[in-house]
Motif scaffolding. Structure first.
Motif, PDB file in Angstrom:
ATOM      1  N   UNK A  98      -3.342  -7.849  16.336  1.00 38.29           N
ATOM      2  CA  UNK A  98      -3.937  -8.124  15.017  1.00 38.29           C
ATOM      3  C   UNK A  98      -5.433  -8.358  15.141  1.00 38.29           C
ATOM      4  N   UNK A  99      -5.843  -9.036  16.198  1.00 41.25           N
ATOM      5  CA  UNK A  99      -7.268  -9.299  16.447  1.00 41.25           C
ATOM      6  C   UNK A  99      -8.034  -7.980  16.582  1.00 41.25           C
ATOM      7  N   UNK A 100      -7.531  -7.071  17.412  1.00 40.01           N
ATOM      8  CA  UNK A 100      -8.249  -5.809  17.642  1.00 40.01           C
ATOM      9  C   UNK A 100      -8.245  -4.907  16.411  1.00 40.01           C
ATOM     10  N   UNK A 102      -8.363  -5.933  13.314  1.00 40.46           N
ATOM     11  CA  UNK A 102      -9.420  -6.458  12.443  1.00 40.46           C
ATOM     12  C   UNK A 102     -10.794  -6.119  12.988  1.00 40.46           C
ATOM     13  N   UNK A 103     -10.904  -6.127  14.311  1.00 41.10           N
ATOM     14  CA  UNK A 103     -12.169  -5.802  14.957  1.00 41.10           C
ATOM     15  C   UNK A 103     -12.597  -4.383  14.586  1.00 41.10           C
ATOM     16  N   UNK A 107     -15.595  -4.911  12.160  1.00 42.03           N
ATOM     17  CA  UNK A 107     -16.809  -4.798  12.967  1.00 42.03           C
ATOM     18  C   UNK A 107     -17.225  -3.343  13.166  1.00 42.03           C
ATOM     19  N   UNK A 136     -16.614  -2.772  23.966  1.00 45.51           N
ATOM     20  CA  UNK A 136     -15.494  -3.715  24.050  1.00 45.51           C
ATOM     21  C   UNK A 136     -14.170  -2.967  23.983  1.00 45.51           C
TER      22      UNK A 136
ATOM     23  N   UNK B  51     -16.529 -12.636  19.389  1.00 42.24           N
ATOM     24  CA  UNK B  51     -17.202 -13.173  18.207  1.00 42.24           C
ATOM     25  C   UNK B  51     -17.955 -14.474  18.453  1.00 42.24           C
ATOM     26  N   UNK B  65      -7.703 -15.874  18.528  1.00 42.48           N
ATOM     27  CA  UNK B  65      -8.881 -15.996  17.663  1.00 42.48           C
ATOM     28  C   UNK B  65      -8.569 -15.515  16.244  1.00 42.48           C
ATOM     29  N   UNK B  66      -9.385 -15.960  15.301  1.00 40.85           N
ATOM     30  CA  UNK B  66      -9.228 -15.630  13.873  1.00 40.85           C
ATOM     31  C   UNK B  66      -8.180 -16.560  13.241  1.00 40.85           C
ATOM     32  N   UNK B  69      -4.788 -15.264  11.879  1.00 43.51           N
ATOM     33  CA  UNK B  69      -3.985 -14.774  13.000  1.00 43.51           C
ATOM     34  C   UNK B  69      -3.374 -15.981  13.721  1.00 43.51           C
TER      35      UNK B  69
END
Lengths: 225, 219
Positions: A98-100, A102-103, A107, A136, B51, B65-66, B69
């Motif tokens: 989920x983090x990636x 959103x990245x 971003x 990244x 970040x 993170x986030x 999440x």
């Protein structure tokens, strides 16, 4: 697994990476669906009614009930049809996926749009910033065939935005934002994606897509004159 | 082996508050570590190299993170007790939609209200009220956003409540006048121990904002 009478309709746009990623997910799950091409400049009553908050595509209608926001739609598809899972099972791995995702959307996409939209020094800065973000992603691919690991997963589906939109824009924008010397892993990953039938089937046809991007850029240039 | 849970956070952050509330709701013991965002610690830079932001949840050494999440991770990792997300996929999708809405549409205008002046500030205020009204419409006459149980969307939004005083003062408007149901909802949430423990007093935030403005170099 119980048989259900399903009606799946996607309000989308053929050239949108957000719309196409939903098509990838539906196709991966083997789900028949009706695709309804939307005119963003002239929004249909159905679109406005189905997504009154954002008035944007994609919107998935499942038995008439709307789901909006592509990442939310992807998770909904994965939870509703459990074959060919898209997200990993483990909660920590899911959090990372989920983090990636959103990245990529918050971003990479936002920064890459500036490459298309700006000129001169601002454009150069946008190219630099995009490359920093892609470094990244490059790191994440070391030792892996896909961002999801051995097979295509959630982040790969979301990151098709990089493979088939950002990288295709290079031709039109005249800047090699993602040169192979700088990003060998990303280039290898794109080749891996193109070997997957579902991907080949669901990405916009290259020539048409490039023409579309060119036409959009020209109209943006005209607007800025 | 006991779980080790660390939260790298910053006391006024409405995002950090989400994770605090989620951990408290599940009765998870955690080590709260206040961060100096103007002088970032090695652990923050190591755990969120992408970040370099708070909140960062570190569970047995592994960072998440986030904030939203993290809330979902907490719900999935400690499934006992109060589930933050409904079990029905459609209801879950609606909850995630509104969480995303709060992130994308509610936060931005707040920065203009306390951080900008004149037309920009007015535009921020107008936008903020519009977004709150959309949320209020979604809440309707329910006890919480999820219905009878306190959940994901409530957690996503409640941290903004302690900022309401300073936003009203800066923007010269009354949130209660515009969105009475939302204020009633917030007061209900504040009665929950998890929320009362996790949110700072409004006047602390109100006193803090002028200091923050000086620190980031705006009048």
């Amino acid at each position: 697994m119980a048989e259900r009478s399903e009606e799946v309709k996607l309000l989308g746009m053929w050239a949108s990476p957000f719309s196409r990623r939903v098509e990838i997910a539906l196709t991966l799950k083997g789900l028949p669906y009706e695709f309804s091409e939307q005119d963003i400049a002239n929004k249909s009553p159905l679109l406005l009614q189905s997504n009154p908050v954002h008035k944007m595509i994609p919107v998935l209608l499942h038995n008439g009930k709307p789901i909006s926001e592509s990442l939310v739609i992807l998770e909904y598809i994965d939870e509703t049809w459990q074959n060919n899972p898209i997200l990993p099972q483990d909660p920590y791995d899911r959090a990372i996926a989920r983090f990636w995702a959103r990245f990529v959307d918050e971003q990479i996409y936002v920064t890459a749009m500036k490459v298309v939209g700006k000129v001169g020094e601002e454009k150069d800065a946008a190219v630099e910033a995009t490359r920093d973000l892609l470094k990244l992603m490059e790191k994440e691919l070391v030792g892996k065939d896909f961002l999801g690991g051995e097979s295509l997963g959630f982040v790969d589906i979301v990151a098709t935005l990089v493979a088939f939109w950002l990288m295709r824009t290079e031709e039109v924008v005249g800047v090699k934002v993602v040169p192979v010397e700088m990003f060998p892993e990303i280039h290898r990953w794109v080749k891996n994606l193109l070997d997957v039938d579902v991907i080949k089937k669901c990405i916009p046809p290259e020539d048409e897509h490039l023409n579309y991007i060119r036409a959009r850029m020209d109209s943006l240039k005209l607007k800025s004159v | 082996m006991a779980d080790e849970v660390i939260l790298l956070d910053y006391w006024p952050s409405m995002f950090g508050m989400r994770t605090r509330v989620a951990l408290e709701e599940k009765n998870i013991k955690f080590d709260y570590r206040e961060q100096d965002l103007f002088n970032k610690s090695p652990i923050l830079l190591e755990m969120n190299p992408v970040h370099k932001k708070i909140p960062v949840l570190i569970h047995n050494g592994k960072p998440v993170c986030e904030s939203l999440i993290q809330v979902e991770y907490i719900d999935e990792t400690w499934p006992g007790g109060n589930s933050f997300l409904p079990s029905d996929p459609y209801q879950r999708a609606q909850a995630k939609f509104w969480g995303d809405f709060i992130d994308k549409k509610v936060y931005g205008p707040t920065r203009l209200i306390w951080g900008a002046k004149g037309e920009e500030q007015e535009a921020g205020t107008k936008e903020f009220i519009e977004m709150l009204k959309m949320l209020e419409s979604e809440l309707g006459d329910k006890t919480y956003f999820g219905g009878e149980t306190f959940g994901y969307v409530d957690i996503a939004m409640i941290g903004f409540y302690c900022w309401f005083d300073v936003l009203e003062k800066c923007g010269n408007f009354s949130i209660e006048a515009e969105c009475p149901k939302l204020i009633a909802w917030a007061k209900r949430c504040m009665k929950r121990e998890s929320v009362a423990k996790s949110l700072p007093d409004s006047d602390k935030i109100t006193k803090f904002v002028p200091e923050l403005k000086k620190k980031i170099g705006i009048e």
